[in-house]
Design a protein around this motif. Structure first.
Motif, mmCIF file in Angstrom:
data_model
loop_
_atom_site.group_PDB
_atom_site.id
_atom_site.type_symbol
_atom_site.label_atom_id
_atom_site.label_comp_id
_atom_site.label_asym_id
_atom_site.label_seq_id
_atom_site.Cartn_x
_atom_site.Cartn_y
_atom_site.Cartn_z
ATOM 1 N N ALA A 40 -9.977 1.885 -1.268
ATOM 2 C CA ALA A 40 -8.875 0.922 -1.301
ATOM 3 C C ALA A 40 -8.540 0.520 -2.725
ATOM 4 C CB ALA A 40 -9.252 -0.311 -0.490
ATOM 5 N N ALA A 41 -7.228 0.376 -2.997
ATOM 6 C CA ALA A 41 -6.775 -0.011 -4.336
ATOM 7 C C ALA A 41 -6.994 -1.487 -4.619
ATOM 8 C CB ALA A 41 -5.298 0.336 -4.508
ATOM 9 N N GLY A 42 -7.143 -2.317 -3.560
ATOM 10 C CA GLY A 42 -7.307 -3.752 -3.763
ATOM 11 C C GLY A 42 -6.012 -4.502 -3.497
ATOM 12 N N ASN A 43 -6.093 -5.828 -3.390
ATOM 13 C CA ASN A 43 -4.948 -6.664 -3.022
ATOM 14 C C ASN A 43 -4.712 -7.755 -4.065
ATOM 15 O OD1 ASN A 43 -5.031 -5.217 -0.469
ATOM 16 N ND2 ASN A 43 -6.723 -6.586 0.078
ATOM 17 N N ARG A 44 -3.471 -7.946 -4.416
ATOM 18 C CA ARG A 44 -3.147 -9.000 -5.375
ATOM 19 C C ARG A 44 -3.513 -10.381 -4.832
ATOM 20 N NH1 ARG A 44 1.177 -5.514 -5.532
ATOM 21 N NH2 ARG A 44 1.450 -4.382 -7.511
ATOM 22 N N VAL A 45 -3.332 -10.568 -3.541
ATOM 23 C CA VAL A 45 -3.662 -11.864 -2.960
ATOM 24 C C VAL A 45 -5.151 -12.166 -3.090
ATOM 25 C CG1 VAL A 45 -4.118 -11.031 -0.613
ATOM 26 C CG2 VAL A 45 -3.235 -13.351 -0.950
ATOM 27 N N PRO A 54 -14.574 0.865 -6.760
ATOM 28 C CA PRO A 54 -14.740 2.300 -7.062
ATOM 29 C C PRO A 54 -13.469 3.134 -6.993
ATOM 30 C CG PRO A 54 -15.377 1.892 -4.812
ATOM 31 C CD PRO A 54 -15.030 0.553 -5.377
ATOM 32 N N ALA A 55 -12.312 2.467 -6.774
ATOM 33 C CA ALA A 55 -11.063 3.224 -6.648
ATOM 34 C C ALA A 55 -10.602 3.825 -7.974
ATOM 35 C CB ALA A 55 -9.969 2.319 -6.078
ATOM 36 N N THR A 56 -11.262 3.488 -9.061
ATOM 37 C CA THR A 56 -10.903 4.059 -10.361
ATOM 38 C C THR A 56 -11.764 5.264 -10.725
ATOM 39 O OG1 THR A 56 -12.399 2.437 -11.375
ATOM 40 C CG2 THR A 56 -10.055 1.865 -11.291
ATOM 41 N N ILE A 57 -12.722 5.600 -9.897
ATOM 42 C CA ILE A 57 -13.625 6.717 -10.202
ATOM 43 C C ILE A 57 -12.878 8.041 -10.006
ATOM 44 C CG2 ILE A 57 -15.745 7.902 -9.502
ATOM 45 C CD1 ILE A 57 -16.908 5.201 -8.770
ATOM 46 N N PRO A 58 -12.919 8.948 -10.991
ATOM 47 C CA PRO A 58 -12.219 10.231 -10.876
ATOM 48 C C PRO A 58 -12.659 11.020 -9.642
ATOM 49 C CG PRO A 58 -12.939 9.871 -13.130
ATOM 50 C CD PRO A 58 -13.569 8.787 -12.307
ATOM 51 N N GLY A 59 -11.681 11.629 -8.985
ATOM 52 C CA GLY A 59 -11.954 12.425 -7.803
ATOM 53 C C GLY A 59 -11.806 11.662 -6.505
ATOM 54 N N ALA A 105 -4.132 -7.474 7.190
ATOM 55 C CA ALA A 105 -3.319 -6.904 6.117
ATOM 56 C C ALA A 105 -4.214 -6.589 4.929
ATOM 57 C CB ALA A 105 -2.208 -7.875 5.712
ATOM 58 N N GLY A 106 -3.780 -5.622 4.131
ATOM 59 C CA GLY A 106 -4.510 -5.258 2.925
ATOM 60 C C GLY A 106 -4.800 -3.772 2.855
ATOM 61 N N THR A 107 -5.192 -3.332 1.688
ATOM 62 C CA THR A 107 -5.511 -1.906 1.516
ATOM 63 C C THR A 107 -6.811 -1.528 2.229
ATOM 64 O OG1 THR A 107 -6.526 -2.453 -0.624
ATOM 65 C CG2 THR A 107 -4.252 -1.653 -0.663
ATOM 66 N N SER A 108 -7.580 -2.513 2.660
ATOM 67 C CA SER A 108 -8.740 -2.198 3.493
ATOM 68 C C SER A 108 -8.315 -1.633 4.842
ATOM 69 C CB SER A 108 -9.590 -3.462 3.715
ATOM 70 O OG SER A 108 -10.218 -3.853 2.512
ATOM 71 N N GLY A 109 -7.045 -1.867 5.207
ATOM 72 C CA GLY A 109 -6.499 -1.293 6.440
ATOM 73 C C GLY A 109 -5.715 -0.023 6.191
ATOM 74 N N SER A 110 -5.073 0.092 5.035
ATOM 75 C CA SER A 110 -4.316 1.313 4.738
ATOM 76 C C SER A 110 -5.240 2.475 4.394
ATOM 77 C CB SER A 110 -3.328 1.060 3.595
ATOM 78 O OG SER A 110 -4.015 0.658 2.412
ATOM 79 N N THR A 111 -6.392 2.171 3.837
ATOM 80 C CA THR A 111 -7.330 3.226 3.449
ATOM 81 C C THR A 111 -7.852 4.022 4.649
ATOM 82 O OG1 THR A 111 -7.966 1.997 1.466
ATOM 83 C CG2 THR A 111 -9.483 3.694 2.211
ATOM 84 N N PRO A 112 -8.244 3.394 5.749
ATOM 85 C CA PRO A 112 -8.706 4.185 6.911
ATOM 86 C C PRO A 112 -7.631 5.083 7.501
ATOM 87 C CG PRO A 112 -9.405 1.897 7.103
ATOM 88 C CD PRO A 112 -8.445 1.955 5.971
ATOM 89 N N ILE A 113 -6.368 4.698 7.312
ATOM 90 C CA ILE A 113 -5.294 5.560 7.814
ATOM 91 C C ILE A 113 -5.323 6.900 7.074
ATOM 92 C CG2 ILE A 113 -2.791 5.816 8.026
ATOM 93 C CD1 ILE A 113 -2.613 2.780 8.304
#
Length: 279
Positions: A40-45, A54-59, A105-113
């Motif tokens: 997940a990229a994370g949420n501004r809120v 860890p979303a910045t780790i290459p690969g 709501a959040g990227t914690s939900g978009s990531t599993p998709i």
């Protein structure tokens, strides 16, 4: 991974793009095991104004969030150059461990998709490498935002149907980088092993460039120097003898003729000089 996992979903993150060095080994192991990692990229809120590890780790396939209009979510997303694709992140329905459903709501939900799409691809092509799976997802995404890859949508919006049906050329590398290469560059993971220091017996000593110090030895005088010194001494002795002899002769002469040694007495009277009359 050792139990056969081929896709790992990470619905968590941090507020910093850096990660502890101890994480390197875990993500390198996953890469070597040909595992697809989706994060997940994370949420501004939640305080993530930029993508955090860890979303910045290459690969790693990083997922950003969209609102119901397929626009980058203001609250339920973040931004950063490591984003791979974007997926819905608002008004989501998810199952609960104890049963039932909840809206979230959040990227914690978009990531599993996105992780689910990766699992479908691996199910359809069991021998497809992790690099091919990730490339298939990002190359079939629908471009959004600025043309090409951008920090809000990455390569674009996830297109599950195209990812499973499109004819995608094979690639030899992960388009999102590799943790092994990152470690090699930034952690000096490919540093050559230290070469043992040579022992005194294995390396001969270099030849000395200066002569060894010696104590000066006394040098005997030459015959020439000895002759000159003797001549000088003899000359001075002869001169001394001549002076003594001359003095003795003079004293002897004075003894034989005392008149030669008597001086006229001093009377203290001046002789008058008679003047001559003028002629």
């Amino acid at each position: 991974m050792d139990n056969g996992a081929k896709v790992i979903n990470i619905s968590l993150g941090s507020t910093t793009p850096q990660w502890p060095q101890s994480w390197d080994a875990a993500f390198l192991y996953a890469e070597q095991k040909d595992v697809v990692i989706v994060a997940a990229a994370g949420n501004r809120v939640g305080g993530n104004t930029q993508v955090g590890a860890p979303a910045t780790i290459p690969g790693v396939l990083t997922v950003a969030g969209l609102d119901r209009k397929n626009v980058a979510s203001v609250d339920a997303s973040s931004q950063g150059i490591s984003i791979g694709v974007a997926a819905p992140a608002e008004n989501l329905l998810g199952g609960l461990p104890a049963g039932g459903y909840a809206e979230w709501a959040g990227t914690s939900g978009s990531t599993p998709i996105v992780a689910g799409v990766a699992a479908l691809i691996r199910s359809k092509w069991p021998d497809m490498s992790a690099e091919q799976v990730i490339n298939r997802i990002v190359s079939t995404a629908k471009d959004a935002g600025a043309p090409g890859k951008d920090p809000l949508y990455g390569y674009g919006i996830l297109n599950a149907e195209a990812a499973l049906k499109a004819d995608v050329p094979e690639v030899s590398v992960n388009p999102l980088g590799t943790i092994a290469e990152w470690i090699r560059v930034h952690r000096r993971g490919n540093a050559a092993p230290a070469t043992p220091l040579p022992t005194a017996t294995s390396v001969p000593s270099a030849a000395p460039t200066l002569p060894e110090a010696t104590v000066p030895a006394a040098k005997a005088p030459s015959q020439r120097d000895s002759a000159i010194g003797a001549a000088v001494v003899i000359g001075f002795a002869a001169l001394f003898v001549a002076i003594i002899a001359a003095a003795a002769v003079q004293l002897r002469r004075a003894a034989r003729n005392p008149s030669l040694a008597v001086e006229e007495p001093d009377t203290g009277v001046m002789e008058s000089v008679k003047s001559r009359p003028d002629s």
